[in-house]
Motif scaffolding. Sequence first.
Motif: not given
Length: 123
Positions: A60-89
Amino acid sequence: MKISPLLTKVSVAATAVPLLVSSIFIEEAKAEMFRPVFAGQEDWVRVTFKEGKHSIFANSPRAMGNVDISLYDSSGQCLLSSNNFGPDWLNFTVRRRGTFYVKYRMASCFNPFGPCKVSLKFF
């Protein structure tokens, strides 16, 4: 946990069903701003990755928020996720070209004037 034949797993998981907001095809490194969200809200992006190594960076630009991300396949199954405080990879290898979904969620938002902006960078 079952792994999509399109992906080599590098990190770990969550769950949900995609609701599409935008769609992009990744040929080279790309950074985009996506729909701002308030704390607790989420949104989705459909992404087509070609074969090879990829990374997704979320913040989130200017550190205004904390964004978590997850990657899903085309069937809707979660493959990877990251929920760090701060930038996520997320770092992963796609075995063959395919469509995936990225869920971004604003874990916390410190913007007193509205929703927090979201930046996703695809490498």
